[in-house]
Design an enzyme around this catalytic site. Structure first.
Site, PDB file in Angstrom:
ATOM      1  N   GLY A 271      27.655  91.271  19.016  1.00 32.77           N
ATOM      2  CA  GLY A 271      26.486  91.863  18.243  1.00 32.77           C
ATOM      3  C   GLY A 271      25.274  91.746  18.887  1.00 32.77           C
ATOM      4  O   GLY A 271      24.899  91.664  20.262  1.00 32.77           O
ATOM      5  N   SER A 272      24.374  91.755  18.081  1.00 26.89           N
ATOM      6  CA  SER A 272      22.762  92.058  18.630  1.00 26.89           C
ATOM      7  C   SER A 272      22.035  91.023  19.369  1.00 26.89           C
ATOM      8  O   SER A 272      21.275  91.292  19.899  1.00 26.89           O
ATOM      9  CB  SER A 272      22.055  92.343  17.189  1.00 26.89           C
ATOM     10  OG  SER A 272      22.348  93.550  16.800  1.00 26.89           O
ATOM     11  N   VAL A 273      22.782  89.739  19.245  1.00 26.36           N
ATOM     12  CA  VAL A 273      22.081  88.715  20.049  1.00 26.36           C
ATOM     13  C   VAL A 273      22.173  88.997  21.561  1.00 26.36           C
ATOM     14  O   VAL A 273      21.254  88.759  22.386  1.00 26.36           O
ATOM     15  CB  VAL A 273      22.952  87.367  20.000  1.00 26.36           C
ATOM     16  CG1 VAL A 273      22.291  86.281  20.746  1.00 26.36           C
ATOM     17  CG2 VAL A 273      22.687  86.831  18.565  1.00 26.36           C
TER      18      VAL A 273
END
Length: 723
Positions: free
Chosen positions: A328-330
Site C-alpha cells: 500500500g501507500s507506504v
C-alpha cells in the site's frame, strides 16, 4: 507250502521293503536337515546376522556399555545478555509398587506408606491426595501420575526428594526453557526432543530446533554429543583392566540477538493491548536501529507463549519473513525517492487530483474526489494515489524499474531467519506499472520494507535487517555480525528530502499522520501511512471499510535518525476509532521509550559501572559490595551464601540499578512493588518462576506476598501502572 504260508512270506517281504524305504527316506531327510543347519550356521558365522538381527550388535549390547555424553545446547541471549532460551531438565515422577523391589541391603525400594506418600506428593503436583492414592493402589510394578507428574522442575524434584519417600523416583528429560514466555516467540523459536544418533551410532534423544533462530542456527546451537564406551561382563559389571574410550562432548555456541528485552517486552504489551481491544486478524511490528540495521524489537500477532506452548497450535509461520502482502501507500516513499534521485520531481509543479484513467481502468484517490489541483509536494502528506501515478509516469517505466531493482524489490534480504520469502512484482502493462507507484501489484515482506526504509533513514545506504549480534562457541571464539550495506539506491540528499515529506505527514494540517505526534519530540517524527487492499480467494479485492492492511512506517529523530519503526494491522474493528489511532497506540509509546533509552544508553556508556562478582560471597558481603558500587540489591531467599546473580559479573550497569541475588536454600518472594517490568523479568529468569503482567509501567501489586516461598508450578501476577 500252503497258500497261507505263501501269503505270509509275501507280506513279510513287503514289510521288509517298506522298512528299507522308510529308513532310506529318513536318512535323506536327516541328511537334508543336517545340511541345512551346516549351511545356516555357516551363513550366520560368515554374515553375523540372524534375519534382521545383527549378532555382533547384540553381543556388543551385552558386553559393551555405550553412554552418550550430552552436549549442552547453546543459550540464546538478548543484546544485554538476558537469557531468552537455555537448556534445562524436566522430570517425570513415578512410584514403584512391587514389594519384591528391595536394595542389596534389604532396604525397601517400593512405596511403604501409601497414605503418607499421597499426602506429601499432593503438595507438589496438581493432583489431590485421593487421586494419587488411586494410582498407588494399582497392581502394577510401577506407576506414573499422568500429566501432573510430568515436566516437573528441578526445584519440585528436590523438594519431593527431601521428603525421603520410599519407592518414589524420577526420570530426567532434556528440555528447553523460555523464561520470558510470549517474547518474540517466532523469532527466538522452539527446540524440541527428536531421535538422533551420535558419531558412534549411539541412539539418543536430542533437542532440535524447529522454528526461528533455534532452527536457523540449529547446528551451531546443538554442538556435538560425546560418548563413553566400556566393556562389561554378563552381569553388567565393568571388566577389570578393560579400557574405557571417552570422546568428550563439544557444547553448542551461544547466540546473542540484537533484541533489547526492555523494548521487546514493552512492544509485546502494547501489541497485546491492541489485539485484545480491536481484535485484528493479524499484526506485525519491527523496531530497527537506523544506523546498523539491528532489530531492536519485533513481534507478531497471533503469537504463542514459548514456555507453555499456549497459542501455538498450527501457527508455525514467522510472518515477518514468510508472509508476503501488498504494502500500500507506504511504498509511495520509494516512488518519491526514485523521482527525486533521478531528477524527475518538481515539488512546486501541480497536477489534477481525484482520478486518472489508464487504458480501460480508472484509478481514484482514497477519498474518490481528490483535492482539486494541488502541488506534488502534497502527494506524500495527503497520500494521493493519482499523484504517485503522475510521478511514476514522469519518470518512465525504465527509470522506475531501475530504482525498483536498486531497492532489491522482489529479492530476499538475507536475514538469518528460516523461510524468508522473496516477494514479487507485476510490471508488464502500463496499468501494472502505474499501480506499483502506490504499493499495489507488488508483494513484499515486513523485513523487505524495513530494508527499504533503512535507505531513507540512513542517508541513502540500504541496510540488511539483522537479528544477530554475535555468536560465541564453546572455545570462546566470537563471531560478530557487523552492519551489512545492501546497496545505495539513493543519495543522502534525496533521503533528506524524503524525510522532509514524511515530516509533513505528521506536521501539516492536511497530513494523514497527525495522530503520530509525540510530546517532547516536536517535528522529529517522520512517518508515512498506508492502506492496502486484500486479495480474496477469487483474486478480487475484499470490500468493506475494515478489509484492509493498515500500516505506518516511521523514522525518528527526523534530523538524525536512530530508529525505524514499521507496523501493519490487518482487518481491525474500526467501530469507534480509526486505523491510524489504533496504530498510534503502539507506535507512539514504543518510539518514545526507544528515544528515551537512547539517552539512557549514552549516559550508561559515560557512567558505566562494572558489575562485581557476588556469587560465593555471604549475603552480607555481597550486599555490602553492591551497595558500595551504588547498586540497589534485591535478595531472593534467606540463605547464607549467594549462588546466582543478575546482571552477571563484568556486565555494564549504572548507579542505583536493581540487581537480583539468589541465595542457597528455599526461594522466597521479595517485595517487587515499585520495580520495573525489566527488574521483574530478572527475578523470573533467576528463579525460573512464571510471572503474568497486566498494565505498563511499574509494579503496584503482587499476587504472592513478600517472604512467601516461590514455586515454579504457580504463576505470579503483578500489576503495573505508569507513575
Amino acid at each position: 507250502m500252503t497258500p497261507k504260508e505263501v501269503r505270509n512270506r509275501k507280506t513279510a517281504r513287503r514289510t521288509q521293503q517298506n522298512r528299507i524305504k522308510t529308513g532310506f527316506i529318513l536318512i535323506l531327510i536327516m541328511s537334508a536337515v543336517l545340511l541345512f543347519f551346516i549351511v545356516r550356521f555357516g551363513y550366520i558365522a560368515a554374515s553375523g546376522h540372524v534375519g534382521a538381527v545383527d549378532l555382533s550388535e547384540k553381543t556388543k549390547q551385552i558386553y559393551q556399555q555405550d553412554n552418550v555424553l550430552r552436549a549442552r545446547r547453546g543459550t540464546i541471549y538478548d543484546t544485554n545478555a538476558n537469557i531468552l532460551a537455555e537448556d534445562s531438565n524436566v522430570y517425570t515422577l513415578y512410584a514403584v509398587l512391587d514389594k519384591k523391589s528391595v536394595s542389596a541391603a534389604g532396604k525397601p525400594l517400593y512405596v511403604t506408606d501409601k497414605n503418607k506418600t499421597a499426602q506429601v506428593l499432593s503438595q507438589y503436583i496438581s493432583l489431590p491426595a485421593d487421586k494419587i492414592l488411586q494410582f498407588l493402589s494399582q497392581k502394577n510394578y510401577q506407576v506414573e501420575f499422568g500429566s501432573a507428574g510430568r515436566n516437573l522442575s528441578l526445584d519440585t524434584k528436590q523438594k519431593i526428594e527431601a521428603a525421603k519417600l520410599p519407592g518414589i523416583f524420577f526420570t530426567d528429560t532434556p528440555s528447553r526453557m523460555y523464561p520470558n514466555g510470549t517474547f518474540a516467540s517466532h523469532i527466538v523459536g522452539l527446540a524440541q526432543l527428536a531421535d538422533t544418533k551420535t558419531a558412534d551410532n549411539i541412539s539418543t534423544k536430542q533437542l532440535t530446533g524447529i522454528l526461528g533462530i533455534e532452527k536457523y542456527f540449529n547446528k551451531a546451537l546443538t554442538g556435538k554429543n560425546g560418548s563413553q564406551i566400556s566393556k562389561r561382563d554378563s552381569y553388567g559389571y565393568n571388566i577389570p583392566g578393560s579400557k574405557t574410550v571417552t570422546k568428550q562432548a563439544v557444547n553448542g555456541s551461544d547466540i546473542y540477538l540484537s533484541l533489547d528485552a526492555r523494548l521487546q517486552s514493552y512492544l509485546e504489551q502494547l501489541m497485546q493491548n491492541v489485539q485484545d481491544k480491536y481484535q485484528p486478524k493479524k499484526m506485525d511490528a519491527v523496531l530497527m536501529n537506523a544506523k546498523t540495521g539491528k532489530i531492536v524489537a519485533a513481534t507478531q500477532r497471533p503469537t504463542f507463549n514459548a514456555a507453555t506452548k499456549k497459542g501455538l497450535g498450527d501457527l508455525w509461520r514467522d510472518s515477518l519473513v514468510e508472509d508476503t502482502y501488498e504494502p500500500g501507500s507506504v511504498f509511495k516513499l520509494l516512488t518519491l525517492s526514485a523521482a527525486i534521485d533521478s531528477g524527475h520531481y518538481n515539488p512546486n509543479a501541480t497536477y489534477q487530483s481525484g482520478s486518472v484513467t489508464i487504458g480501460d481502468s480508472t484509478i481514484h484517490d482514497w477519498n474518490n474526489s481528490g483535492w482539486g489541483t494541488i502541488p506534488f509536494s502534497e502527494v506524500i502528506p495527503r497520500s494521493s494515489n493519482t499523484g504517485a501515478v503522475a510521478i511514476e509516469r514522469s519518470m518512465g517505466a525504465d527509470i522506475w524499474q531501475q530504482y525498483l531493482n536498486r531497492f532489491h524489490v522482489g529479492q530476499k534480504t538475507g536475514i538469518t531467519l528460516p523461510g524468508e520469502a522473496s516477494g514479487s512484482i507485476q510490471f508488464k502493462t502500463p496499468l501494472d506499472r502505474a499501480v506499483t507507484s502506490f504499493g499495489q501489484g507488488i508483494d513484499v515482506t515486513v523485513m523487505q520494507m524495513m530494508s527499504y526504509l533503512s535507505a531513507i533513514a540512513n542517508g541513502g545506504k540500504m541496510l540488511q535487517p539483522q537479528i544477530i549480534d554475535k555468536t560465541i562457541n564453546s572455545q570462546g571464539k566470537v563471531t560478530n555480525y557487523p552492519t551489512k550495506v545492501l546497496g545505495q539506491p539513493i543519495t543522502a540528499d534525496t533521503a533528506k528530502q524524503v524525510i522532509a515529506a514524511m515530516r509533513d505527514v505528521v506536521e501539516k494540517d492536511y497530513g494523514t499522520g497527525s495522530v503520530f505526534k509525540i510530546d517532547g519530540y516536536e517535528n522529529q517524527i517522520a512517518v508515512k501511512t498506508g492502506t492496502a487492499q486484500i486479495a480474496g480467494d477469487d483474486d478480487k479485492y475484499l470490500t468493506g471499510s475494515e478489509n484492509y492492511i493498515f500500516s505506518v512506517g516511521g523514522i525518528a529523530p527526523a534530523d538524525d535518525p536512530e530508529y525505524v519503526l514499521y507496523l501493519t494491522v490487518q482487518q481491525p474493528d474500526l467501530t469507534d476509532t480509526s486505523a491510524e489511532k489504533i496504530m498510534s497506540e503502539i507506535f507512539n509509546p514504543l518510539m518514545k521509550r526507544a528515544l528515551k533509552y537512547r539517552t539512557t544508553s549514552a549516559n550508561l556508556d559515560e557512567n558505566a559501572i562494572k558489575m562485581p562478582k557476588l556469587t560465593g560471597l555471604t549475603t552480607a558481603e555481597a550486599a555490602k559490595t553492591a551497595q558500595e558500587k551504588g547498586l540497589t540489591v534485591a535478595q531472593v531467599g534467606q540463605g547464607a551464601k549467594i549462588v546466582q546473580q543478575l546482571p552477571a559479573a563484568d556486565e555494564k550497569v549504572i548507579a542505583k540499578q536493581r540487581i537480583v541475588l539468589l541465595t542457597e536454600g528455599a526461594m522466597t518472594m521479595p517485595n517487587v512493588v515499585g520495580w520495573s517490568k525489566n527488574d521483574v523479568l530478572k527475578l523470573a529468569e533467576i528463579t525460573g518462576c512464571q510471572f503474568k503482567f497486566s498494565g505498563t509501567g511499574y509494579v503496584t501489586s503482587q499476587s504472592l506476598n513478600a517472604g512467601e516461598v516461590l514455586t515454579t508450578n504457580k504463576t505470579i501476577t503483578v500489576k503495573l501502572a505508569e507513575p
